[in-house]
Motif scaffolding. Structure first.
Motif, PDB file in Angstrom:
ATOM      1  N   ALA A  48      54.826  40.810  23.794  1.00 50.82           N
ATOM      2  CA  ALA A  48      54.250  39.372  24.145  1.00 50.82           C
ATOM      3  C   ALA A  48      52.785  39.998  24.947  1.00 50.82           C
ATOM      4  CB  ALA A  48      54.858  38.662  25.028  1.00 50.82           C
ATOM      5  N   GLN A  49      51.978  39.144  24.758  1.00 47.39           N
ATOM      6  CA  GLN A  49      50.647  39.381  25.844  1.00 47.39           C
ATOM      7  C   GLN A  49      50.809  38.661  27.183  1.00 47.39           C
ATOM      8  OE1 GLN A  49      47.647  38.444  22.280  1.00 47.39           O
ATOM      9  NE2 GLN A  49      46.662  39.142  24.009  1.00 47.39           N
ATOM     10  N   LEU A  90      52.631  34.048  29.255  1.00 49.03           N
ATOM     11  CA  LEU A  90      53.368  34.992  28.448  1.00 49.03           C
ATOM     12  C   LEU A  90      53.075  34.728  26.882  1.00 49.03           C
ATOM     13  CD1 LEU A  90      55.104  37.602  28.470  1.00 49.03           C
ATOM     14  CD2 LEU A  90      57.131  36.191  28.243  1.00 49.03           C
ATOM     15  N   ILE A  91      52.458  35.166  26.175  1.00 47.44           N
ATOM     16  CA  ILE A  91      52.038  34.737  24.730  1.00 47.44           C
ATOM     17  C   ILE A  91      53.159  35.458  24.196  1.00 47.44           C
ATOM     18  CG2 ILE A  91      50.358  34.777  22.928  1.00 47.44           C
ATOM     19  CD1 ILE A  91      48.286  34.812  25.355  1.00 47.44           C
ATOM     20  N   VAL A  92      54.076  34.658  23.338  1.00 48.61           N
ATOM     21  CA  VAL A  92      55.215  35.300  22.561  1.00 48.61           C
ATOM     22  C   VAL A  92      55.095  34.701  21.013  1.00 48.61           C
ATOM     23  CG1 VAL A  92      56.671  35.078  24.606  1.00 48.61           C
ATOM     24  CG2 VAL A  92      56.640  32.994  23.102  1.00 48.61           C
ATOM     25  N   PRO A  93      55.594  35.689  20.368  1.00 47.20           N
ATOM     26  CA  PRO A  93      55.719  35.166  18.842  1.00 47.20           C
ATOM     27  C   PRO A  93      56.970  34.034  18.620  1.00 47.20           C
ATOM     28  CG  PRO A  93      57.096  37.379  19.261  1.00 47.20           C
ATOM     29  CD  PRO A  93      56.368  36.882  20.578  1.00 47.20           C
ATOM     30  N   LEU A  94      56.394  33.205  17.597  1.00 47.33           N
ATOM     31  CA  LEU A  94      57.409  32.114  17.501  1.00 47.33           C
ATOM     32  C   LEU A  94      58.932  32.575  17.298  1.00 47.33           C
ATOM     33  CD1 LEU A  94      55.428  29.786  14.830  1.00 47.33           C
ATOM     34  CD2 LEU A  94      56.108  29.213  17.263  1.00 47.33           C
ATOM     35  N   PRO A 139      52.603  39.920  18.883  1.00 48.57           N
ATOM     36  CA  PRO A 139      51.197  39.708  19.826  1.00 48.57           C
ATOM     37  C   PRO A 139      50.719  40.980  20.457  1.00 48.57           C
ATOM     38  CG  PRO A 139      52.500  37.724  19.893  1.00 48.57           C
ATOM     39  CD  PRO A 139      53.619  38.803  19.222  1.00 48.57           C
ATOM     40  N   ALA A 140      51.780  41.570  21.350  1.00 47.82           N
ATOM     41  CA  ALA A 140      51.203  42.611  21.929  1.00 47.82           C
ATOM     42  C   ALA A 140      50.537  43.904  20.893  1.00 47.82           C
ATOM     43  CB  ALA A 140      52.266  43.175  22.810  1.00 47.82           C
ATOM     44  N   CYS A 141      51.299  44.204  19.840  1.00 47.76           N
ATOM     45  CA  CYS A 141      50.778  45.176  18.912  1.00 47.76           C
ATOM     46  C   CYS A 141      49.544  44.882  18.486  1.00 47.76           C
ATOM     47  CB  CYS A 141      51.990  45.265  17.643  1.00 47.76           C
ATOM     48  SG  CYS A 141      53.460  45.771  18.107  1.00 47.76           S
ATOM     49  N   LEU A 142      49.068  43.647  18.287  1.00 49.56           N
ATOM     50  CA  LEU A 142      47.699  43.221  17.781  1.00 49.56           C
ATOM     51  C   LEU A 142      46.476  43.306  18.676  1.00 49.56           C
ATOM     52  CD1 LEU A 142      48.952  40.207  15.696  1.00 49.56           C
ATOM     53  CD2 LEU A 142      47.848  42.055  14.558  1.00 49.56           C
ATOM     54  N   ARG A 143      46.760  43.984  19.858  1.00 47.11           N
ATOM     55  CA  ARG A 143      45.788  43.813  20.844  1.00 47.11           C
ATOM     56  C   ARG A 143      45.794  45.195  21.683  1.00 47.11           C
ATOM     57  NH1 ARG A 143      48.857  44.969  24.419  1.00 47.11           N
ATOM     58  NH2 ARG A 143      49.690  43.455  25.993  1.00 47.11           N
ATOM     59  N   LEU A 144      44.620  45.701  21.914  1.00 45.40           N
ATOM     60  CA  LEU A 144      44.247  46.790  22.744  1.00 45.40           C
ATOM     61  C   LEU A 144      43.425  46.160  24.013  1.00 45.40           C
ATOM     62  CD1 LEU A 144      44.190  49.919  23.397  1.00 45.40           C
ATOM     63  CD2 LEU A 144      41.785  49.996  22.282  1.00 45.40           C
TER      64      LEU A 144
END
Length: 417
Positions: A290-291, A302-306, A346-351
């Motif tokens: 999560a972000q 906390l930005i989590v996947p559905l 979500p965390a994989c998709l961001r640097l």
């Protein structure tokens, strides 16, 4: 100089497909051979970026890498890959969308020379990911070209596997203050490959000029890797003074947490017990992928996947946490199902890059107008669906190449990027 955290998401590429290329990534292998939906995947990722903008967060992006990678097939003597389907699948991979593996980043407050340091990840453990490094490095060199503010290193030698920020966490009183950096490595010999070599992590810390007393090298729990936590960001995430982790994320959790608290007394470590959310459920739902972000009002979300929000055990624990009025005050579910099915949340998709946005090439920063232009290109040019048997079809090759070039042109970037 105003330092803020900027999340650079990878735009999901037009060759997005389910080939199951990563042993240890249970989601990717479970969906191998299914029909993918590149257009929907890219639009889901863009919607997540827009939602971050709506939250008041700074947002950047990276463009897809050139695919199919004929240079890889040529280097392997595989022609168009028709006789070697596994090599062809690697050459078509869109896995660079998971930019948590693009590089390891140390912000300027942590480094000896006061610049933000980036080391591209070599990703040598998996063929389909190892091919990314040269193109990723070129893109990083353009986005962070200001050498007064950024130092871009060469990747560490290929004999030492390095998977980038997916195995790296930073904690600090705030993004703009000096912090501590935590490098998580895997020990070899388990059921699945341990992708992060401790010597690679140590090399990155030296290259970045980190204070040795403020850099921790901690082993990921063998149990977590065996359960499918192929990267640390599947079982732990940190933001400013808060770490959010599963009870079984680290080989030595007590020693890890004691070290953090000694160097960052204000640290708050939120541990999810295995009795509440099992390791298997945490990995299945990607609760920790999560972000964890700081909102403009200084609270954390906390930005989590559905998939996490829809899990009974996970949602129950999150709702209890929120009721406790702790450091994490909000949970934001997002739909990135196409990415999740291929093993990235979500965390994989961001640097994450802490920097002054004014020092970054503006072509890589997202605003509402840029998001609209990107959406138009995706809607018009990205393939709607790709089945395994479609890989190698000349018409699909042309469509994918032209789709990426349309995006590059729209953004004012060079075709040789």
């Amino acid at each position: 100089m105003a330092l803020v955290e900027i999340n650079f998401d990878g735009i999901v590429g037009p060759s997005h497909n389910y080939a199951g290329l990563s042993p240890g990534n249970l989601a990717a292998t479970a969906h191998a051979g299914q029909v993918s939906h590149p257009r929907a995947a890219a639009l889901q990722g863009l919607a997540k970026m827009r939602a971050n903008l709506d939250l008041g967060l700074a947002q950047g992006f990276f463009v897809p890498l050139p695919r199919p990678n004929q240079g890889l097939l040529d280097a392997l003597g595989a022609g168009d890959g028709a006789e070697q389907p596994h090599l062809r699948a690697a050459a078509w991979s869109a896995s660079a969308m998971w930019t948590a593996n693009a590089a390891t980043v140390s912000p300027s407050p942590d480094t000896a020379d006061g610049r933000c340091h980036l080391t591209p990840a070599n990703l040598v453990t998996m063929l389909h990911r190892a091919e990314e490094c040269p193109d990723t490095s070129r893109q990083l060199a353009v986005a962070f070209a200001n050498r007064d503010h950024f130092a871009l290193h060469r990747p560490v030698p290929a004999s030492l596997g390095d998977e980038g920020a997916a195995n790296h966490m930073r904690m600090a009183p705030s993004h703009g203050e000096p912090g501590i950096e935590i490098f998580v490595y895997g020990r070899p010999g388990g059921r699945f490959p341990a992708r992060q070599n401790i010597e690679a992590s140590r090399a990155v810390a030296r290259l970045h000029g980190l204070d040795p007393d403020r850099a921790l090298f901690v082993a990921q729990a063998d149990e977590a890797i065996a359960a499918g936590a192929f990267h640390n960001d599947v079982v732990a995430v940190a933001n400013e003074r808060v770490m959010f982790a599963h009870e079984r994320a680290f080989a030595d959790p007590d020693g890890t947490f004691d070290w953090i608290r000694t160097r960052l007394p204000e640290a708050e470590i939120v541990v999810v017990p295995n009795s509440a959310v099992s390791l298997a459920e945490a990995i299945r739902s990607y609760l920790f992928n999560a972000q964890l972000v700081t909102l403009p009002d200084a609270t954390m979300a906390l930005i989590v996947p559905l998939e996490a929000w829809e899990s009974t055990a996970v949602r129950s624990w999150l709702e209890t946490m929120l009721a406790g009025n702790g450091a994490i005050r909000r949970v934001v579910p997002v739909d990135v199902r196409e990415s999740m099915a291929n093993g990235g949340g979500p965390a994989c998709l961001r640097l994450r890059v802490v920097a002054d946005p004014a020092t970054i090439d503006p072509r890589f920063l997202l605003d509402a107008a840029t998001a609209e232009r990107i959406e138009e290109v995706i809607a018009m040019t990205w393939p709607e669906a790709i089945a395994p048997g479609d890989l190698g079809a000349p018409a699909l090759v042309r469509k994918i190449v032209n789709a990426r070039l349309s995006l590059i042109e729209t953004l004012g970037l060079s075709e040789d990027l």
